[in-house]
Design a protein around this motif. Structure first.
Motif, short mmCIF file in Angstrom:
data_model
loop_
_atom_site.label_atom_id
_atom_site.label_comp_id
_atom_site.label_asym_id
_atom_site.label_seq_id
_atom_site.Cartn_x
_atom_site.Cartn_y
_atom_site.Cartn_z
N ALA A 24 -12.94 9.67 4.82
CA ALA A 24 -12.65 9.21 6.17
C ALA A 24 -11.43 8.31 6.21
O ALA A 24 -10.77 8.19 7.23
N GLN A 25 -11.07 7.65 5.08
CA GLN A 25 -9.93 6.75 5.04
C GLN A 25 -8.64 7.45 4.65
O GLN A 25 -7.62 6.81 4.50
N THR A 26 -8.65 8.74 4.44
CA THR A 26 -7.44 9.51 4.14
C THR A 26 -7.19 10.53 5.23
O THR A 26 -8.10 10.88 6.00
N LYS A 27 -5.97 11.01 5.28
CA LYS A 27 -5.61 12.04 6.26
C LYS A 27 -4.75 13.09 5.57
O LYS A 27 -3.93 12.78 4.72
N PRO A 28 -4.93 14.35 5.92
CA PRO A 28 -4.14 15.42 5.30
C PRO A 28 -2.76 15.52 5.96
O PRO A 28 -2.63 15.40 7.18
N VAL A 29 -1.77 15.75 5.14
CA VAL A 29 -0.40 15.95 5.61
C VAL A 29 0.16 17.19 4.94
O VAL A 29 -0.02 17.38 3.73
N SER A 30 0.82 18.02 5.70
CA SER A 30 1.42 19.22 5.15
C SER A 30 2.80 19.41 5.78
O SER A 30 3.14 18.79 6.78
#
Length: 270
Positions: A24-30
């Motif tokens: 929950a404390q991370t977010k995906p980036v592409s």
């Protein structure tokens, strides 16, 4: 047996909760990385700024990365391109276009009897401008590039003013002949002689050999180019077999004329 199962269940549940909290404390980036022509750049480095979390782009220039929730910027870099900071504050999908960093390949290098650009060179040449020279007071012009050129060794033979120095380009190449490089100043090769004669007084000793560059003012030198391979021999013959140091002095700059009035003003009479 039942107690062991209950104990294992109690241990697994906190681990699952912790993993969910971490996700929950991370977010995906592409995104995708390309150059100015639109060609994908494989192997480009992508890193969350301020952390050690990163990845590299694949063969199509695409990348995927999980970064901390508070991360606002990605640092994208690749060899030969200028590093770029990319904001991910408002988007998790980014397309990055890297620009070629400013290179010195277009600099003009003095080689032999002419000049050429660095990117057109096929030999081993190192060029140093006045801004690259050693700072401070130097006793001879060769000390300006002491420790600045790979494969070039300059050792002072004596502490006497104007004494010669041992200069070797890529080591010793001759056993019985001299190993000093050839100096060329503004296109004129030096023959190795010096203006100061050696004095051999009986019972007193002999004066140390002098540096052949003593007549050159260090502040008048604009650039120094060091030729380190066989191309020097091809241009200068056997004299360049130990390498060549080409010295270019400063030239007058063209400027518009400037007039200053020197007409005396008439003084007021009482």
């Amino acid at each position: 047996m039942i107690k062991l199962r209950l104990l294992s269940a109690l241990l697994i549940c906190p681990l699952l909760l912790l993993s969910q909290v971490a996700l929950a404390q991370t977010k995906p980036v592409s995104g995708k990385i390309s150059d100015e022509k639109g060609e994908p750049i494989p192997g480009a480095s992508v890193q969350a700024k301020g952390t050690n979390i990163g990845t590299v782009s694949d063969a199509t220039g695409a990348f995927k990365l999980n970064v901390p929730e508070k991360t606002q910027t990605l640092v994208v870099s690749f060899i030969g391109f200028a590093p770029q900071d990319v904001s991910i504050a408002n988007s998790s999908q980014v397309n990055v276009v890297l620009k070629l960093e400013s290179s010195t390949l277009t600099d003009v290098v003095v080689v032999g009897y002419g000049t050429t650009r660095k990117k057109d060179l096929t030999g081993a040449v190192t060029s140093l401008k006045a801004k690259d020279f050693n700072k401070g007071i130097v006793a001879a012009p060769d000390q300006l590039i002491q420790g600045k050129v790979a494969g070039l060794m300059i050792v002072n033979n004596s502490g006497a003013p104007g004494a010669a120095a041992t200069v070797r380009i890529r080591g010793v190449s001759s056993v019985r002949s001299g190993n000093q490089p050839l100096y060329v100043i503004d296109g004129v090769p030096l023959d190795g002689r010096v203006a100061r004669p050696e004095i051999n007084a009986n019972g007193i000793g002999q004066t140390p050999t002098a540096n052949p560059l003593n007549f050159v003012n260090s502040f008048d030198i604009a650039s120094m180019d060091v030729l380190k391979d066989a191309s020097a021999t091809a241009i200068y013959g056997s004299r360049g077999s130990n390498g060549v140091i080409i010295i270019t002095t400063k030239k007058d700059r063209k400027a518009p004329p400037n007039w200053t009035s020197t007409t005396p003003q008439a003084s007021a009479t009482p």
